[in-house]
Design a protein around this motif. Structure first.
Motif: not given
Length: 108
Positions: A28-33
């Motif tokens: 899955s696409f991940q949005e990492l902070r």
């Protein structure tokens, strides 16, 4: 997963390169902070807070330039990664690293 590459030693006032590699091992696409704490022992060039997209089964590589302003065994700035997984927030503290900083070189 993540990996930090940093030199084991350096000199006060000379720049050190620290690399952070983060891999999205999911499908899955991940949005990492990313959060990097301030540290009195180093001047830091690079993102302190960033939101980074990572495609499935791919990696991103970040580079930081640190300039030690103290000597001795110093802890590198703490890095923390956050992302959402199955509706909940996951927090990963990157294991701390140390570097031995020598006094500046004396020129004759």
């Amino acid at each position: 997963g993540c990996e930090v590459k940093a030199p084991s030693e350096g000199r006060k006032g000379d720049s050190l390169e620290v690399q952070l590699a983060v891999r999205n091992q999911t499908g899955s696409f991940q949005e990492l902070r990313l959060e990097v704490t301030t540290c009195d022992a180093f001047l830091c060039a690079g993102y302190r807070q960033a939101s980074l997209p990572i495609l499935p089964r791919s990696s991103i590589h970040l580079q930081y330039v640190l300039v030690p302003v103290s000597v001795g065994h110093l802890d590198l700035p703490q890095m923390k990664l956050k992302w959402k997984e199955e509706g909940r927030e996951v927090v990963l503290k990157v294991p701390p690293s140390k570097v031995f900083v020598l006094p500046p070189a004396v020129s004759a």
